[in-house]
Write a protein that holds these residues in place. Structure first.
Motif, PDB file in Angstrom:
ATOM      1  N   VAL A  55       0.554  -1.041   0.125  1.00  0.00           N
ATOM      2  CA  VAL A  55       0.547  -0.187  -0.384  1.00  0.00           C
ATOM      3  C   VAL A  55       1.057   1.314   0.069  1.00  0.00           C
ATOM      4  N   ASP A  56       1.754   1.312   0.530  1.00  0.00           N
ATOM      5  CA  ASP A  56       2.855   2.264   0.429  1.00  0.00           C
ATOM      6  C   ASP A  56       3.465   3.135  -0.803  1.00  0.00           C
ATOM      7  N   GLN A  57       3.703   1.862  -1.334  1.00  0.00           N
ATOM      8  CA  GLN A  57       4.316   2.266  -3.127  1.00  0.00           C
ATOM      9  C   GLN A  57       3.434   2.554  -3.931  1.00  0.00           C
ATOM     10  N   ALA A  58       1.539   1.446  -3.109  1.00  0.00           N
ATOM     11  CA  ALA A  58       0.713   1.808  -4.420  1.00  0.00           C
ATOM     12  C   ALA A  58       0.230   3.746  -4.440  1.00  0.00           C
ATOM     13  N   LEU A  59       0.926   4.347  -3.186  1.00  0.00           N
ATOM     14  CA  LEU A  59      -0.153   5.587  -2.265  1.00  0.00           C
ATOM     15  C   LEU A  59       1.169   6.372  -3.635  1.00  0.00           C
ATOM     16  N   ARG A  60       2.108   5.800  -3.923  1.00  0.00           N
ATOM     17  CA  ARG A  60       3.020   6.542  -4.338  1.00  0.00           C
ATOM     18  C   ARG A  60       2.961   6.662  -6.090  1.00  0.00           C
ATOM     19  N   TRP A  61       2.034   5.940  -6.506  1.00  0.00           N
ATOM     20  CA  TRP A  61       1.426   6.030  -8.278  1.00  0.00           C
ATOM     21  C   TRP A  61       0.711   6.639  -8.433  1.00  0.00           C
ATOM     22  N   ILE A  62      -0.482   7.087  -7.737  1.00  0.00           N
ATOM     23  CA  ILE A  62      -1.732   7.585  -7.316  1.00  0.00           C
ATOM     24  C   ILE A  62      -0.977   9.216  -8.214  1.00  0.00           C
ATOM     25  N   ALA A  70       2.855  11.956   1.034  1.00  0.00           N
ATOM     26  CA  ALA A  70       4.021  12.372   1.561  1.00  0.00           C
ATOM     27  C   ALA A  70       3.614  12.192   3.531  1.00  0.00           C
ATOM     28  N   ALA A  71       2.699  12.614   3.393  1.00  0.00           N
ATOM     29  CA  ALA A  71       2.333  12.681   5.011  1.00  0.00           C
ATOM     30  C   ALA A  71       2.742  11.492   5.740  1.00  0.00           C
ATOM     31  N   VAL A  72       2.256  10.589   5.118  1.00  0.00           N
ATOM     32  CA  VAL A  72       2.087   9.045   5.483  1.00  0.00           C
ATOM     33  C   VAL A  72       3.546   8.853   5.713  1.00  0.00           C
ATOM     34  N   ARG A  73       4.251   8.809   4.977  1.00  0.00           N
ATOM     35  CA  ARG A  73       6.025   8.104   4.311  1.00  0.00           C
ATOM     36  C   ARG A  73       6.611   9.139   5.686  1.00  0.00           C
ATOM     37  N   THR A  74       6.173  10.508   5.658  1.00  0.00           N
ATOM     38  CA  THR A  74       6.862  11.575   7.136  1.00  0.00           C
ATOM     39  C   THR A  74       6.010  10.527   7.998  1.00  0.00           C
ATOM     40  N   SER A  75       5.238  10.845   8.600  1.00  0.00           N
ATOM     41  CA  SER A  75       4.961  10.003  10.099  1.00  0.00           C
ATOM     42  C   SER A  75       4.798   8.506  10.180  1.00  0.00           C
ATOM     43  N   GLY A  76       4.871   7.350   9.112  1.00  0.00           N
ATOM     44  CA  GLY A  76       5.109   6.773   9.389  1.00  0.00           C
ATOM     45  C   GLY A  76       3.912   5.588  10.275  1.00  0.00           C
ATOM     46  N   THR A  85      -3.559  -7.370   9.473  1.00  0.00           N
ATOM     47  CA  THR A  85      -5.052  -6.882   9.059  1.00  0.00           C
ATOM     48  C   THR A  85      -4.946  -6.259   7.930  1.00  0.00           C
ATOM     49  N   GLY A  86      -5.960  -6.045   6.849  1.00  0.00           N
ATOM     50  CA  GLY A  86      -5.710  -4.778   6.329  1.00  0.00           C
ATOM     51  C   GLY A  86      -6.053  -3.297   6.109  1.00  0.00           C
ATOM     52  N   VAL A  87      -6.045  -3.174   5.377  1.00  0.00           N
ATOM     53  CA  VAL A  87      -6.283  -0.988   5.491  1.00  0.00           C
ATOM     54  C   VAL A  87      -7.616  -0.612   4.302  1.00  0.00           C
ATOM     55  N   THR A  88      -8.474   0.097   5.071  1.00  0.00           N
ATOM     56  CA  THR A  88      -8.601   0.808   3.594  1.00  0.00           C
ATOM     57  C   THR A  88      -8.440   2.500   4.052  1.00  0.00           C
ATOM     58  N   ILE A  89      -8.270   2.828   2.646  1.00  0.00           N
ATOM     59  CA  ILE A  89      -7.437   4.228   3.047  1.00  0.00           C
ATOM     60  C   ILE A  89      -9.054   5.376   2.693  1.00  0.00           C
ATOM     61  N   LEU A  90      -8.676   5.456   3.001  1.00  0.00           N
ATOM     62  CA  LEU A  90      -9.943   7.621   2.486  1.00  0.00           C
ATOM     63  C   LEU A  90      -9.066   7.902   2.883  1.00  0.00           C
ATOM     64  N   ALA A  91      -8.239   7.974   1.419  1.00  0.00           N
ATOM     65  CA  ALA A  91      -7.033   9.297   0.822  1.00  0.00           C
ATOM     66  C   ALA A  91      -7.153  10.828   0.447  1.00  0.00           C
ATOM     67  N   LEU A 117      -0.576  15.525  13.441  1.00  0.00           N
ATOM     68  CA  LEU A 117      -0.376  14.784  12.071  1.00  0.00           C
ATOM     69  C   LEU A 117      -0.852  13.381  11.707  1.00  0.00           C
ATOM     70  N   ARG A 118       0.005  12.363  11.994  1.00  0.00           N
ATOM     71  CA  ARG A 118      -0.792  10.930  12.698  1.00  0.00           C
ATOM     72  C   ARG A 118      -2.081  11.267  13.434  1.00  0.00           C
ATOM     73  N   THR A 119      -2.749  11.797  14.064  1.00  0.00           N
ATOM     74  CA  THR A 119      -4.190  11.819  14.448  1.00  0.00           C
ATOM     75  C   THR A 119      -5.017  12.251  12.951  1.00  0.00           C
ATOM     76  N   LEU A 120      -4.186  13.081  12.673  1.00  0.00           N
ATOM     77  CA  LEU A 120      -5.208  13.600  11.448  1.00  0.00           C
ATOM     78  C   LEU A 120      -5.501  12.413  10.084  1.00  0.00           C
ATOM     79  N   LEU A 121      -4.441  11.969   9.747  1.00  0.00           N
ATOM     80  CA  LEU A 121      -4.061  10.553   8.888  1.00  0.00           C
ATOM     81  C   LEU A 121      -4.997   9.270   9.412  1.00  0.00           C
ATOM     82  N   LYS A 122      -4.796   9.110  11.067  1.00  0.00           N
ATOM     83  CA  LYS A 122      -5.895   8.141  12.011  1.00  0.00           C
ATOM     84  C   LYS A 122      -7.456   8.238  10.951  1.00  0.00           C
TER      85      LYS A 122
END
Length: 200
Positions: A55-62, A70-76, A85-91, A117-122
């Motif tokens: 998923v982290d790589q897929a986000l880079r291609w969109i 960038a926020a996902v990568r920076t925040s970890g 578990t899997g994840v659903t991302i509302l991006a 930032l992490r709270t925002l992304l969650k």
């Protein structure tokens, strides 16, 4: 309206650099008004290619998710997902971030306020890899920040509460679903003004 029961969702898929889906699988179908402007066919970043990516790589291609990626990568923040578990991302799209945060505010969040930032992304992550139809059928889902997001059908995709629309739903990645939305969720205040012109 029944709340989505969140749990482990078993998905399979291996990282691949091929632009085609693995043999014997169908091409993932994305839906929504923004999809026509995103890579299709055999273009790099097309839905079939992304289906085999972590998923982290897929986000880079969109191409419209550069700010979110960038926020996902920076925040970890993806490391906070329950193991196995899997994840659903509302991006949120780049335009959604530009409409929400001033350039100075966003730079400050990225550089100095990783916890915020992490709270925002969650607020944009749901445990389990859920297609948009499954979310709409459930009527609501709980994000990793503990908030409940209601979902209703609007044409081919979905409306999230009174805040956002899914503008290109159902990208697949390894053990994940990515739904691009047109507004930023979460409690942080809007700081963008009409004079902000953030480049993406």
């Amino acid at each position: 309206m029944s709340a989505l029961l969140l749990g482990s969702t078993a998905c399979t898929g291996a990282s691949t650099t091929d632009a085609q889906p693995p043999s014997g699988t169908s091409t993932p179908q994305v839906t929504g008004p923004l999809c026509a402007a995103l890579p299709t066919g055999t273009e790099p970043g097309n839905p079939a290619f992304l289906a085999g990516q972590p998923v982290d790589q897929a986000l880079r291609w969109i191409p419209t998710l550069t700010t979110f990626e960038a926020a996902v990568r920076t925040s970890g923040v993806l490391a906070d997902l329950p193991a196995g578990t899997g994840v659903t991302i509302l991006a949120p799209s780049d335009d959604a971030f530009a409409a929400k945060f001033s350039e100075d505010n966003w730079d400050d969040l990225m550089a100095r306020h990783t916890d915020q930032l992490r709270t925002l992304l969650k607020a944009h992550l749901i445990t389990g890899a859920h297609p948009i139809d499954e979310l709409v059928t459930a009527g609501a889902a709980t994000t990793l920040d503990g908030a409940t997001v209601t979902l209703t059908r609007t044409g081919p995709t979905a409306r999230l509460g009174d805040r956002a629309d899914a503008v290109c739903a159902d990208y697949q990645a390894t053990n994940a679903r990515i739904h691009i939305i047109n507004a930023v969720l979460g409690p942080l205040p809007t700081t963008a003004t009409d004079t902000d012109h953030r480049a993406h």
